[in-house]
Design a protein around this motif. Structure first.
Motif, short mmCIF file in Angstrom:
data_model
loop_
_atom_site.label_atom_id
_atom_site.label_comp_id
_atom_site.label_asym_id
_atom_site.label_seq_id
_atom_site.Cartn_x
_atom_site.Cartn_y
_atom_site.Cartn_z
N PRO A 11 0.75 -1.29 0.05
CA PRO A 11 0.04 0.05 0.14
C PRO A 11 0.81 1.27 0.04
CG PRO A 11 -0.05 -1.23 2.13
CD PRO A 11 0.52 -2.08 1.14
N THR A 12 1.98 1.24 0.35
CA THR A 12 3.02 2.42 0.31
C THR A 12 3.23 2.77 -0.97
OG1 THR A 12 5.08 1.17 0.61
CG2 THR A 12 3.92 1.94 2.54
N ALA A 13 3.21 2.05 -2.02
CA ALA A 13 3.53 2.19 -3.32
C ALA A 13 2.56 3.30 -4.05
CB ALA A 13 3.51 1.12 -4.36
N PRO A 14 1.33 2.97 -4.00
CA PRO A 14 0.25 4.18 -4.73
C PRO A 14 0.58 5.33 -4.08
CG PRO A 14 -1.00 2.46 -3.59
CD PRO A 14 0.37 1.82 -3.63
N LYS A 15 0.86 5.50 -2.87
CA LYS A 15 0.80 6.56 -1.99
C LYS A 15 2.11 7.55 -2.26
CE LYS A 15 -1.65 4.93 2.16
NZ LYS A 15 -1.26 4.52 3.82
N ALA A 16 3.17 6.54 -2.66
CA ALA A 16 4.20 7.42 -3.15
C ALA A 16 4.30 7.95 -4.33
CB ALA A 16 5.54 6.35 -3.02
N LEU A 17 3.67 7.07 -5.32
CA LEU A 17 3.54 7.59 -6.62
C LEU A 17 2.57 8.80 -6.67
CD1 LEU A 17 3.20 3.86 -8.32
CD2 LEU A 17 5.24 5.60 -7.99
N ALA A 18 1.68 9.01 -5.94
CA ALA A 18 0.74 9.96 -5.90
C ALA A 18 1.52 11.49 -5.59
CB ALA A 18 -0.42 9.84 -4.76
N THR A 19 2.66 11.23 -5.04
CA THR A 19 3.47 12.40 -4.60
C THR A 19 4.16 13.02 -5.87
OG1 THR A 19 5.46 11.56 -3.94
CG2 THR A 19 3.78 11.64 -2.45
N ALA A 20 4.06 12.47 -6.82
CA ALA A 20 4.91 12.71 -8.22
C ALA A 20 4.25 13.78 -8.99
CB ALA A 20 5.43 11.53 -9.07
N ARG A 21 4.57 14.99 -9.28
CA ARG A 21 3.84 16.09 -10.03
C ARG A 21 4.94 16.76 -11.08
NH1 ARG A 21 0.32 18.85 -6.93
NH2 ARG A 21 -0.08 20.32 -8.87
N THR A 22 4.19 17.39 -12.02
CA THR A 22 5.17 18.06 -13.11
C THR A 22 5.38 19.55 -12.67
OG1 THR A 22 4.19 16.65 -14.70
CG2 THR A 22 5.22 18.57 -15.49
N PRO A 23 6.65 20.15 -12.69
CA PRO A 23 6.96 21.41 -12.27
C PRO A 23 7.12 22.13 -13.65
CG PRO A 23 8.92 20.08 -12.87
CD PRO A 23 8.04 19.27 -13.13
N SER A 24 6.77 23.56 -13.54
CA SER A 24 7.10 24.58 -14.55
C SER A 24 8.68 24.63 -15.07
CB SER A 24 6.70 26.03 -14.05
OG SER A 24 7.52 26.19 -13.30
N SER A 25 9.58 24.05 -14.26
CA SER A 25 10.91 24.28 -14.64
C SER A 25 11.51 23.16 -13.92
CB SER A 25 11.44 25.47 -14.56
OG SER A 25 12.96 25.66 -14.34
N PHE A 26 12.70 22.46 -14.29
CA PHE A 26 13.61 21.70 -13.42
C PHE A 26 14.15 22.31 -12.27
CE2 PHE A 26 14.68 18.99 -17.07
CZ PHE A 26 14.07 17.86 -16.65
N GLY A 27 14.15 23.92 -12.31
CA GLY A 27 14.48 24.50 -11.28
C GLY A 27 13.64 25.09 -10.29
N ARG A 28 12.22 24.49 -10.53
CA ARG A 28 11.22 24.85 -9.43
C ARG A 28 10.69 23.78 -8.83
NH1 ARG A 28 9.24 30.21 -10.44
NH2 ARG A 28 8.03 29.84 -8.40
N GLN A 29 11.44 22.82 -8.72
CA GLN A 29 10.89 21.57 -8.06
C GLN A 29 11.66 21.06 -6.75
OE1 GLN A 29 10.19 17.81 -10.66
NE2 GLN A 29 8.11 18.02 -9.56
N VAL A 30 11.07 20.56 -5.89
CA VAL A 30 11.69 20.15 -4.77
C VAL A 30 12.10 18.57 -4.83
CG1 VAL A 30 11.66 19.25 -2.17
CG2 VAL A 30 10.40 21.52 -2.94
N TYR A 31 13.41 18.14 -4.90
CA TYR A 31 13.95 16.90 -5.01
C TYR A 31 14.35 16.23 -3.70
CZ TYR A 31 14.12 18.74 -9.60
OH TYR A 31 13.89 19.26 -10.92
N ASN A 32 14.00 14.94 -3.59
CA ASN A 32 14.25 14.27 -2.15
C ASN A 32 14.94 13.23 -2.19
OD1 ASN A 32 11.87 15.68 -0.47
ND2 ASN A 32 10.81 14.79 -2.47
#
Length: 333
Positions: A171-192
């Motif tokens: 069940p952690t898999a779909p929860k993790a995948l739901a956190t992925a979003r598309t940014p306006s720029s590579f320079g405007r995204q948080v990376y973990n």
């Protein structure tokens, strides 16, 4: 969901047709290692693209520097955190092994940011991050099993499909995948940094931590419709164009674990109230002249660490190292 899942889960290893050819059997021979089976499954899903990574095949390479903070030196004796600004080479990337994937496609999530620090003392350090807030699975074996389940879940497969069964059991898999979003720029995204590492100071004190790389300009995420409307190469083209006019900066942070926080299970995010330490500022200033040529020879290894930074007990670190090595060998042939 299946196509978006294919893009989002592939962050461990690095080949890759948006018209994904789902095979019915991706398992490598029993004698093959888990890493070899992982790369074989990726190739089954995305096809073979010589000279490209097995995952995160599409990207752009830039250069700049990292200026450590005063707090960084108090946590680690590594030279990269102790002196003046350090040169860096950085690669931003889309998920999947598809070299022509549209940057705004849901399958292109999560995006990646990998850093190679090159201090004067020769003690290189690599950092590999992505835009998921935590990882879908905890081990290399589970990741391989997920890929195999995807290959066995093509059109016409009876319900519940193997990948649906896998997701139900993890069940952690779909929860993790739901956190992925598309940014306006590579320079405007948080990376973990979903894996835990350990900072060691001059006195031998150890602090487990996870990286978080935060854009100074702030995160800016797009709606699904806005992302779909973007030009196919908007991310990989925007970064060099931006750098030709102005730098792009990130804060490199360490989220410090407290007793009881799991360092060996990357599916478990640490609470947001954990202490974050500013390790320094990553300032990107220029794109390399020939990104396609440079990225072929670049190898970012999570265990390429200087004295003062160590791997934790997270089994995914070694799984990534082994898979990256196989992928690098394939694209170097």
């Amino acid at each position: 969901m299946r196509r978006a899942l294919v893009g989002a889960v592939l962050t461990l290893a690095a080949p890759a047709a948006v018209s994904v050819a789902f095979a019915q059997n991706a398992a490598a021979p029993d004698a093959a290692s888990t890493a070899e089976q992982t790369i074989a499954a990726m190739t089954k899903i995305f096809g073979d693209h010589p000279g490209k990574r097995s995952n995160h095949a599409k990207g752009v390479v830039v250069e700049g520097s990292f200026t450590p903070s005063k707090d960084a030196a108090s946590l680690s004796k590594a030279g990269v955190f102790a002196g003046p600004a350090v040169p860096v080479t950085v690669r931003f990337s889309d998920a999947t092994g598809l070299p022509q994937i549209p940057d705004g496609a849901p399958e292109a999530n999560p995006h990646g940011l990998s850093i190679k620090f090159k201090p004067a003392d020769g003690s290189e350090m690599d950092v590999v991050t992505n835009s998921l807030k935590f990882f879908p699975v905890a081990t290399g074996e589970e990741f391989r099993d997920l890929l195999v389940a995807i290959t066995r879940s093509g059109p016409g497969t009876a319900k519940p499909t193997p990948v649906e069964q896998f997701m139900a059991a993890h069940p952690t898999a779909p929860k993790a995948l739901a956190t992925a979003r598309t940014p306006s720029s590579f320079g405007r995204q948080v990376y973990n940094g979903v894996n835990a590492f350990v900072l060691v100071d001059a006195a031998g004190k150890r602090n487990a931590f996870r990286y978080r790389i935060v854009p100074v300009a702030g995160e800016e995420l797009l709606s699904a419709d806005d992302a779909k409307a973007k030009a196919p190469n908007y991310l990989v083209e925007e970064m060099p164009a931006h750098l030709a006019k102005a730098p792009v900066a990130f804060r490199v942070e360490a989220q410090i674990a407290q007793p009881g926080d799991s360092t060996k299970d990357s599916t478990i995010p640490w609470p947001e109230d954990r202490r974050f330490v500013d390790l320094g500022t990553l300032t990107l200033t220029k794109a390399v002249p020939d990104s396609q040529t440079v990225e072929k020879t670049l190898l970012f290894m999570p265990n390429n660490l200087p004295d003062g930074v160590e791997v934790s007990d997270d089994p995914l670190i070694d799984a990534r190292v082994q898979a990256y090595a196989i992928s690098f060998g394939r694209r170097s042939q």
